[in-house]
Design an enzyme around this catalytic site. Structure first.
Site, short mmCIF file in Angstrom:
data_model
loop_
_atom_site.label_atom_id
_atom_site.label_comp_id
_atom_site.label_asym_id
_atom_site.label_seq_id
_atom_site.Cartn_x
_atom_site.Cartn_y
_atom_site.Cartn_z
N TYR A 1 -3.07 -1.77 -2.66
CA TYR A 1 -2.04 -1.83 -1.60
C TYR A 1 -2.22 -0.62 -0.69
O TYR A 1 -2.60 0.46 -1.15
CB TYR A 1 -0.64 -1.75 -2.20
CG TYR A 1 -0.10 -3.04 -2.75
CD1 TYR A 1 0.53 -3.96 -1.91
CD2 TYR A 1 -0.20 -3.35 -4.11
CE1 TYR A 1 1.05 -5.15 -2.42
CE2 TYR A 1 0.31 -4.54 -4.62
CZ TYR A 1 0.94 -5.43 -3.76
OH TYR A 1 1.45 -6.61 -4.25
N ASP B 1 7.07 -9.58 -0.07
CA ASP B 1 8.39 -9.73 0.53
C ASP B 1 8.31 -9.99 2.03
O ASP B 1 7.26 -9.81 2.65
CB ASP B 1 9.19 -8.43 0.32
CG ASP B 1 9.85 -8.39 -1.05
OD1 ASP B 1 10.02 -9.47 -1.65
OD2 ASP B 1 10.19 -7.28 -1.51
#
Lengths: 244, 244
Positions: free
Chosen positions: A110, A52
């Site tokens: 992540y 994003d």
């Protein structure tokens, strides 16, 4: 026809995310534009997944198939000489024809970075989540254990995603404190849309007493987004590594 | 008339430096604008010293004298609600009338941050100096010792500065390696224009063999800028703390 794997880092601050879109600055768009300059033809790249707006990458992976004459080991230097400063191609290598940056993924890592202090630090405003309440690291680690393993993470997915199978495996959540930073490193076989950000928000809500730790099992099993915690902002999130 | 001391951090990336100038974005300019909104009158602040475009601050200090009714312990919150995100007022306190942010300085601490790796990292491009050649930490420490103590640093000053007395005392240069970062922490009674950046560049030139370590004494004594090393870029420099 060669199949080329690119390893990419970027500062997500000034991008509308990874995926190419008209009239907006995206990472994929910038890389495809640079590839076109080098290869003298239009080239489409496949990313390992989207990120994003505001989300960073230390080791995003993409691949493309094309016929070209430039040696593969010169591609990274050539691209970096054209690309804007907030994207760096860390490496380019030829891979088997069946390699696909998205479908061949085995594991992803992540990192979510929290800046935990009473006062904001402007240096880190785009690179971490500023959280000014005291964090109990032991409680953070304890609560993170509820998420490790194979679960249906449907309740930890933002709307706007239409995957059918919401079962994922989280192999580990390593939590490290470095000065005023608390880094949560998630490794799993895949992550749903906003899953890392919603789990992190839930862990913080448990930490400050908004969610009772004893309810975590039940919250996961409910598969209802409304029961999970808040979604932490994008600027703390880094796609750290993709494993094949 | 109250005398107020402000402690300030800022991300220097998008500023033309500290000092107010017409038609350009400066840290002093933004703070004076915000103060004017709160105090309903023009207020001039004195900084502990200027910082150049791109240079950051973790603990810059400024003061101003004014009559006002807002409680001093509300000033920081009030300013932060108006200031842009790249400036944070860490604190505001009332001080003696003879306190002056520049003239009362006893010591200053600067940090110079080097990102030492083969490949650039876009995340740190505005917050460190990317240096891709191997750095020998022991040699860095050894060469730094030549600069500690009282010296005439005239050869380590950029032109554009017109100070007469170029003698300064460096109390310590602490060199710390953290992952891929090498941080040089300079503490001294004062620093000439670009002094930290020229000393750091000289230490790196010694490290890669461009300058012989045995010539350092002679180079310092020559007081000639031409004999010193290169000036490292601004984005690695942080004004860390000012002591009174």
């Amino acid at each position: 026809m060669k199949n080329v794997k690119l390893t990419i880092s970027y500062d997500g601050t000034n991008f509308s995310g990874w995926q190419i879109q008209p009239n907006t600055r995206t990472v994929q768009g910038e890389i495809e534009k640079a590839l076109q300059k080098i290869m003298k033809k239009e080239i489409r790249i496949n990313g390992s997944g989207r990120t994003d707006a505001g989300v960073h990458a230390l080791g995003q992976v993409a691949n493309f198939k094309a016929d070209f004459t430039i040696p593969v080991n010169k591609i990274a230097v050539a691209l970096n000489s054209i690309l804007p400063e907030d994207i760096v191609i860390k490496g380019a290598e030829e891979v088997d024809e069946d390699f696909h940056a998205r479908y061949s993924v085995k594991k992803k890592k992540y990192i979510y970075k929290i800046y935990n202090d009473k006062i904001k630090n402007p240096i880190y405003r785009n690179y971490s989540y500023f959280f000014n309440r005291a964090i109990d690291i032991n409680k953070l680690i304890e609560s993170s254990k509820y998420f490790i393993g194979k679960h249906d993470f449907k309740g930890f997915m933002s709307s706007g995603s239409y995957v059918k199978d919401t079962v994922r495996v989280i192999y580990s959540i390593d939590i490290k404190k470095e000065d005023k930073f608390i880094n949560l490193e998630y490794t799993g076989n895949g992550f749903l849309y906003n899953m890392v950000r919603i789990i992190t928000g839930t862990l913080l809500d448990v930490n400050i007493g908004k969610i009772n730790i004893n309810r975590l099992d039940e919250i996961i099993k409910s598969k209802d987004r409304k029961n999970a915690g808040h979604t932490v902002p994008p600027q703390g999130l880094y796609l750290a590594e993709v494993y094949y």
